[in-house]
Write a protein that holds these residues in place. Structure first.
Motif, PDB file in Angstrom:
ATOM      1  N   TRP A  75       0.827  -1.211   0.000  1.00  0.00           N
ATOM      2  CA  TRP A  75       0.000   0.000   0.000  1.00  0.00           C
ATOM      3  C   TRP A  75       0.861   1.261   0.000  1.00  0.00           C
ATOM      4  O   TRP A  75       0.681   2.150  -0.850  1.00  0.00           O
ATOM      5  N   ARG A  76       1.775   1.375   0.948  1.00  0.00           N
ATOM      6  CA  ARG A  76       2.558   2.610   1.073  1.00  0.00           C
ATOM      7  C   ARG A  76       3.455   2.847  -0.131  1.00  0.00           C
ATOM      8  O   ARG A  76       3.532   3.990  -0.623  1.00  0.00           O
ATOM      9  N   PRO A  77       4.160   1.840  -0.657  1.00  0.00           N
ATOM     10  CA  PRO A  77       4.967   2.093  -1.862  1.00  0.00           C
ATOM     11  C   PRO A  77       4.134   2.544  -3.061  1.00  0.00           C
ATOM     12  O   PRO A  77       4.557   3.413  -3.821  1.00  0.00           O
ATOM     13  N   TYR A  78       2.951   1.952  -3.221  1.00  0.00           N
ATOM     14  CA  TYR A  78       2.106   2.325  -4.354  1.00  0.00           C
ATOM     15  C   TYR A  78       1.713   3.789  -4.259  1.00  0.00           C
ATOM     16  O   TYR A  78       1.827   4.551  -5.233  1.00  0.00           O
ATOM     17  N   HIS A  79       1.267   4.204  -3.093  1.00  0.00           N
ATOM     18  CA  HIS A  79       0.804   5.588  -2.951  1.00  0.00           C
ATOM     19  C   HIS A  79       1.951   6.581  -2.926  1.00  0.00           C
ATOM     20  O   HIS A  79       1.794   7.716  -3.400  1.00  0.00           O
ATOM     21  N   LEU A  80       3.101   6.163  -2.445  1.00  0.00           N
ATOM     22  CA  LEU A  80       4.271   7.040  -2.531  1.00  0.00           C
ATOM     23  C   LEU A  80       4.627   7.287  -3.988  1.00  0.00           C
ATOM     24  O   LEU A  80       4.894   8.421  -4.395  1.00  0.00           O
ATOM     25  N   GLN A  81       4.606   6.231  -4.796  1.00  0.00           N
ATOM     26  CA  GLN A  81       4.907   6.389  -6.216  1.00  0.00           C
ATOM     27  C   GLN A  81       3.842   7.213  -6.921  1.00  0.00           C
ATOM     28  O   GLN A  81       4.151   8.066  -7.763  1.00  0.00           O
ATOM     29  N   LEU A  82       2.579   7.000  -6.571  1.00  0.00           N
ATOM     30  CA  LEU A  82       1.506   7.758  -7.201  1.00  0.00           C
ATOM     31  C   LEU A  82       1.630   9.240  -6.859  1.00  0.00           C
ATOM     32  O   LEU A  82       1.442  10.108  -7.726  1.00  0.00           O
ATOM     33  N   ARG A  83       1.959   9.551  -5.613  1.00  0.00           N
ATOM     34  CA  ARG A  83       2.162  10.957  -5.233  1.00  0.00           C
ATOM     35  C   ARG A  83       3.318  11.564  -6.005  1.00  0.00           C
ATOM     36  O   ARG A  83       3.240  12.723  -6.455  1.00  0.00           O
ATOM     37  N   HIS A  84       4.406  10.813  -6.171  1.00  0.00           N
ATOM     38  CA  HIS A  84       5.541  11.301  -6.966  1.00  0.00           C
ATOM     39  C   HIS A  84       5.121  11.619  -8.400  1.00  0.00           C
ATOM     40  O   HIS A  84       5.483  12.664  -8.954  1.00  0.00           O
ATOM     41  N   LEU A  85       4.364  10.705  -8.998  1.00  0.00           N
ATOM     42  CA  LEU A  85       3.936  10.907 -10.381  1.00  0.00           C
ATOM     43  C   LEU A  85       3.042  12.140 -10.500  1.00  0.00           C
ATOM     44  O   LEU A  85       3.201  12.942 -11.437  1.00  0.00           O
ATOM     45  N   MET A  86       2.134  12.293  -9.569  1.00  0.00           N
ATOM     46  CA  MET A  86       1.237  13.453  -9.623  1.00  0.00           C
ATOM     47  C   MET A  86       1.993  14.755  -9.390  1.00  0.00           C
ATOM     48  O   MET A  86       1.771  15.757 -10.084  1.00  0.00           O
ATOM     49  N   PHE A  87       2.906  14.761  -8.431  1.00  0.00           N
ATOM     50  CA  PHE A  87       3.678  15.969  -8.136  1.00  0.00           C
ATOM     51  C   PHE A  87       4.563  16.346  -9.320  1.00  0.00           C
ATOM     52  O   PHE A  87       4.601  17.509  -9.743  1.00  0.00           O
ATOM     53  N   ASP A  88       5.281  15.365  -9.858  1.00  0.00           N
ATOM     54  CA  ASP A  88       6.167  15.649 -10.999  1.00  0.00           C
ATOM     55  C   ASP A  88       5.372  16.154 -12.199  1.00  0.00           C
ATOM     56  O   ASP A  88       5.807  17.077 -12.896  1.00  0.00           O
ATOM     57  N   THR A  89       4.216  15.542 -12.438  1.00  0.00           N
ATOM     58  CA  THR A  89       3.383  15.953 -13.567  1.00  0.00           C
ATOM     59  C   THR A  89       2.874  17.374 -13.370  1.00  0.00           C
ATOM     60  O   THR A  89       2.880  18.191 -14.303  1.00  0.00           O
ATOM     61  N   LEU A  90       2.436  17.683 -12.171  1.00  0.00           N
ATOM     62  CA  LEU A  90       1.957  19.027 -11.865  1.00  0.00           C
ATOM     63  C   LEU A  90       3.059  20.062 -12.047  1.00  0.00           C
ATOM     64  O   LEU A  90       2.836  21.144 -12.619  1.00  0.00           O
ATOM     65  N   GLU A  91       4.266  19.728 -11.596  1.00  0.00           N
ATOM     66  CA  GLU A  91       5.395  20.640 -11.728  1.00  0.00           C
ATOM     67  C   GLU A  91       5.737  20.900 -13.193  1.00  0.00           C
ATOM     68  O   GLU A  91       6.080  22.020 -13.581  1.00  0.00           O
ATOM     69  N   ARG A  92       5.644  19.874 -14.017  1.00  0.00           N
ATOM     70  CA  ARG A  92       6.070  19.988 -15.416  1.00  0.00           C
ATOM     71  C   ARG A  92       5.017  20.622 -16.309  1.00  0.00           C
ATOM     72  O   ARG A  92       5.342  21.363 -17.227  1.00  0.00           O
ATOM     73  N   PHE A  93       3.745  20.327 -16.032  1.00  0.00           N
ATOM     74  CA  PHE A  93       2.695  20.717 -16.976  1.00  0.00           C
ATOM     75  C   PHE A  93       1.689  21.711 -16.405  1.00  0.00           C
ATOM     76  O   PHE A  93       0.795  22.158 -17.123  1.00  0.00           O
ATOM     77  N   GLY A  94       1.811  22.034 -15.121  1.00  0.00           N
ATOM     78  CA  GLY A  94       0.877  22.982 -14.523  1.00  0.00           C
ATOM     79  C   GLY A  94      -0.446  22.381 -14.113  1.00  0.00           C
ATOM     80  O   GLY A  94      -1.294  23.064 -13.543  1.00  0.00           O
TER      81      GLY A  94
END
Length: 286
Positions: free
Chosen positions: A138-157
């Motif tokens: 559970w925790r690794p999945y959501h940690l990775q999902l948060r990373h993906l969302m944060f990185d995407t938000l940073e790159r694309f607004g």
């Protein structure tokens, strides 16, 4: 900390837009997780699995979007539940919470039942055993999902999470009427709270263009992932997608239908249209 083999992450060579795809219920690593713990046979355990949904969306990286998929089965640990949705009926020393309909129905983060209310275990497990599942999956999945969302938000607004699921055909047959045939796709945005109207409209149009019947929020509006990651006011959107399993799956055998490849191609076209729609969603609209 990311635990090796706790999930599958398929990345594009270059991420070209604000979309992230997630398949939290398609895990099928039963041998490496359950062992002899369950009282149910393997086929019955799979009845709650979103079988092969990860394969339906496997071309997302070809269209410039990452795809995160579960390895552990939903019947072992449910990644679309909060980590504290612990069921005292199946976990020793689990704290009792205020009434939670998911826990009450046996569908907490460590499920007590699969479809049709069939009990997974003969006895309760220790709190430590339940926490081990959260730590490993559970925790690794959501940690990775948060990373993906944060990185995407940073790159694309903005970041748009497509939360991919399937639904039993029998779950949606009551929702069909002579003037309104049974939906084949149900989009969930928790009634407008997890994604902007423009985002949902673009995704709906992609499925309709593929010839599929689409409904919104009934009977599935979205659960923990949508609630947690959907923040339209912060340019984070989540749309849950439920696909009628009868379109691609022999539900009794949990096997792909003979025309699975054709439906997979259709979904790939939907992905292409969704990811291309980023060009039509100016930030000002959010």
């Amino acid at each position: 900390m990311l635990v090796p083999d706790s999930f599958i992450l398929l990345r594009p060579k270059v991420q070209t837009g604000p979309f992230v795809f997630s398949s939290p219920h398609s895990g099928r690593d039963y041998d490496g997780t359950f062992g002899g713990q369950s009282r149910l046979d393997a086929l019955t355990l799979r009845s709650s699995e979103d079988a092969f949904v990860d394969q339906l969306f496997a071309t997302a990286p070809d269209h410039g979007a990452p795809l995160l998929a579960a390895r552990a089965p939903r019947a072992f640990v449910d990644l679309n539940r909060a980590a504290d949705e612990l069921d005292p009926a199946v976990i020793e020393d689990a704290p009792r919470m205020a009434h939670n309909p998911r826990i009450a129905s046996g569908l907490g983060v460590v499920p007590r039942v699969v479809s049709a209310g069939r009990h997974i275990y003969a006895d309760r497990m220790s709190r430590a055993a339940a926490e081990a599942r959260l730590t490993q999956y559970w925790r690794p999945y959501h940690l990775q999902l948060r990373h993906l969302m944060f990185d995407t938000l940073e790159r694309f607004g903005r970041a748009v999470l497509i939360d991919c699921h399937s639904m039993p055909h029998e779950a949606i047959t009551p929702h069909g009427r002579p003037s309104h045939p049974t939906p084949e796709i149900v989009l969930g945005d928790r009634f407008g709270t997890t994604a902007s109207a423009d985002v949902v409209a673009q995704i709906e149009e992609a499925f309709k263009s593929a010839g599929l019947r689409v409904a919104r929020n009934a009977p599935f509006a979205g659960a923990y992932i949508a609630q947690t990651y959907g923040r339209p006011s912060h340019h984070q959107h989540v749309v849950q997608i439920e696909i009628d399993r009868a379109l691609y799956l022999d539900e009794a055998r949990v096997e792909p239908r003979p025309d699975f490849a054709a439906f997979q191609t259709l979904i790939s076209g939907v992905i292409a249209q969704i990811t291309a729609s980023a060009l039509d969603l100016p930030l000002a609209a959010e």
